[in-house]
Design an enzyme around this catalytic site. Sequence first.
Site, mmCIF file in Angstrom:
data_model
loop_
_atom_site.group_PDB
_atom_site.id
_atom_site.type_symbol
_atom_site.label_atom_id
_atom_site.label_comp_id
_atom_site.label_asym_id
_atom_site.label_seq_id
_atom_site.Cartn_x
_atom_site.Cartn_y
_atom_site.Cartn_z
ATOM 1 N N GLU A 189 0.895 -1.208 0.126
ATOM 2 C CA GLU A 189 0.191 -0.072 0.046
ATOM 3 C C GLU A 189 0.933 1.359 -0.254
ATOM 4 O O GLU A 189 0.799 2.247 0.825
ATOM 5 C CB GLU A 189 -1.167 0.174 1.375
ATOM 6 C CG GLU A 189 -1.930 -1.338 1.097
ATOM 7 C CD GLU A 189 -2.819 -1.265 2.109
ATOM 8 O OE1 GLU A 189 -2.720 -0.672 3.258
ATOM 9 O OE2 GLU A 189 -4.029 -1.803 2.013
ATOM 10 N N GLU A 260 -8.063 -7.217 -0.012
ATOM 11 C CA GLU A 260 -8.278 -7.178 1.379
ATOM 12 C C GLU A 260 -9.898 -6.870 1.554
ATOM 13 O O GLU A 260 -10.242 -5.770 1.422
ATOM 14 C CB GLU A 260 -7.547 -6.311 2.203
ATOM 15 C CG GLU A 260 -6.072 -6.637 2.406
ATOM 16 C CD GLU A 260 -5.434 -5.810 3.289
ATOM 17 O OE1 GLU A 260 -5.978 -4.939 4.012
ATOM 18 O OE2 GLU A 260 -4.005 -6.105 3.348
#
Length: 720
Positions: A189, A260
């Site tokens: 990320e 996710e």
Amino acid sequence: MMSGRVASCWILVAMVVVLSTASAGGDTAEKGVTYDGRSLIIDGQRKLLFSGSIHYPRSTPEMWPSLIKKTKEGGIDVIQTYVFWNLHEPKLGQYDFSGRNDLVKFIKEIRSQGLYVCLRIGPFVEAEWNYGGLPFWLRDVPGMVYRTDNEPFKFHMQRFTSKIVNLMKSEGLYASQGGPIILSQIENEYGNVEAGFHEKGASYVKWAAQMAVGLQTGVPWIMCKQPDAPDPVINTCNGMRCGETFPGPNSPNKPKMWTEDWTSFYQFYGGEPYIRSAEDIAFHAALFIAKNGSYINYYMYHGGTNFGRTSSSYFITGYYDQAPLDEYGLLRQPKYGHLKELHAAIKSSANPLLHGKQTVLSLGPMQQAYVFEDENSGCVAFLVNNDARKAIQMQFRNNAYSLLPKSIGILQDCKTLIYETAKVNVAKNMRVTTPVQVFNVPDKWEVFRESIPAFSDTPLKTNSLLEHTNLTKDKTDYLWYTLRFESSSPCANPSLYIESLGHVVHVFVNNALAGSGHGSRNITVVKLQVPVSLINGQNNISILSGMVGLPDSGAYMERKSYGLTKAQISCGETNAIDLSGSQWGHLVGLLGDKVRLHQWANLKSVKRSTNDAGLIKNCPLAWYKTMFDEPSGDGPVGLNMGSMGKGEVWVNGQRIGRYWVSFLTPSGHPSQSIYHIPRAFLKPSGNLLVVFEEEGGDPLGISLNTISVIGSNQAQSQFS
């Protein structure tokens, strides 16, 4: 997982097709992993995959087979895990892959049960894990700047990433070798922080991608949250509602993936648990599939336990307890069962989903039908009611279907309603905590009082306040700051004011506790003013600075400072005396840690006392020791620490984790009271329990408990 994530993630994929000859009949078949615009392709076949995150060090090797078995039975195809650099290389060049750190054993267990693996190497992982998984020794490397186009960081990142890749290759664990690993991840990320590094962020992204692909694993590489990633990166989504928020992949040649899907959310001390319903998870998972999604990973499927000091700043010891498998590995119903039924319903129509043509129809102002149809593979339809307030009757292909509010119905063969996301058929269960032993006999406890160091006891003396972690190197949570203060004139109502960038402070004046304070996830500077009693002449001021984990995210983490930054004594409302520039002593850690009080052999040689009930209660900086036998049965075991304040627990020398039951939520409850003791830590009798208490609590109220679940009017322990 990130703190406060936004909904986008990006995957870098090296498209590799490995051809091999089938051993059985001599036919040629595609082997390995690649992708097209619809899905991942494994061994030449498109795949619709459900994945679940399980982090190997957040459970024990003895738990892994059962956790993986239950995950597979829940309709999961892939297990996703991070790799934790600071566990595996706690010192430069010294590696640890033993016990809970045995990554190879974990992956081989997954393989033995017929599942795939998504290996998120990082090696920065965030994950609410201490320092985001980075080893602290990196900070002392000259010229180090984390996660940017910085030569020292890139050198060590590539060195460790290569170490893990080569370890996997040596064990034949990549799909290109016939193993279970179908995806790998580099970085994590990075889009959250890239702008902070300006042009060096973009060049770092390119370097990281090239470095990963150059390792030639033969499987796709994941690079999360990277909108500027160059081809062949697949941009994917992270979040709770990716079916609504994700615009899709940045190329028609890349599949739509959700790396996710948060089944709950992390919890920190002082925070309430986040409860996400089974219906909400199912709705958004079904919607994602209806919108051409082909890969969903649940984060977490089993969260587990942040043993020892592994959690990041202010996060509780339990992790994602509201996942389909709770902290102990017990089924959390109806979440587990409702998602299992969803997976079965979707997989029953995998062929039209993967090979059929999608058509989207409007069936009302807030209703749609997503249809996948092919004359060879059949037909499946997803009827969507986005109206959260009322049920709707929908007409589709001359049939009427009633859907509950905010619900999706799955029509097998575009006719038979086989699943509805808002209709739960699985009974709710309830977790039951049963006390089996209360440690309420004073004579069974032994107590060791931590000494309060004076200025003369501290080996390092400077004319300024030194930064906390520069001295502790994250080997301990604690650092003492000591000072001699000469009081030669009367002082009316003296008080001590301090400011700290640490998480907790305890102030002692002449060996007596004067006051304590702490920060929180939202309060980064601890400000504390306490009245003090001064004597004429020399006064010893000792301040214990404590950390509750290092941060797991943010740009320039190596620059962050902690510990005491300001101190002054005031007489009434005037005459403030600034002590910050005085001569301070510094002492790393606690005496109990240094003599390893949590170990049985060392307890025998330490001077300690056995006291009556009144003397062992409410003692700040106290170590407590007692013995207990293992509870009967094979179900999970937990320690109820509700009578204590803040500290840490060991069982047979194993670190259970930090506890902080005195830090209450807005509703007035501890964020966590029960602390998991894995059965693997126990022996039939003579188990050693050691507790370090910072604030002062009542050890006579600690209890040992068994954990089970009750469902369908029958208690059952679902952990085997």
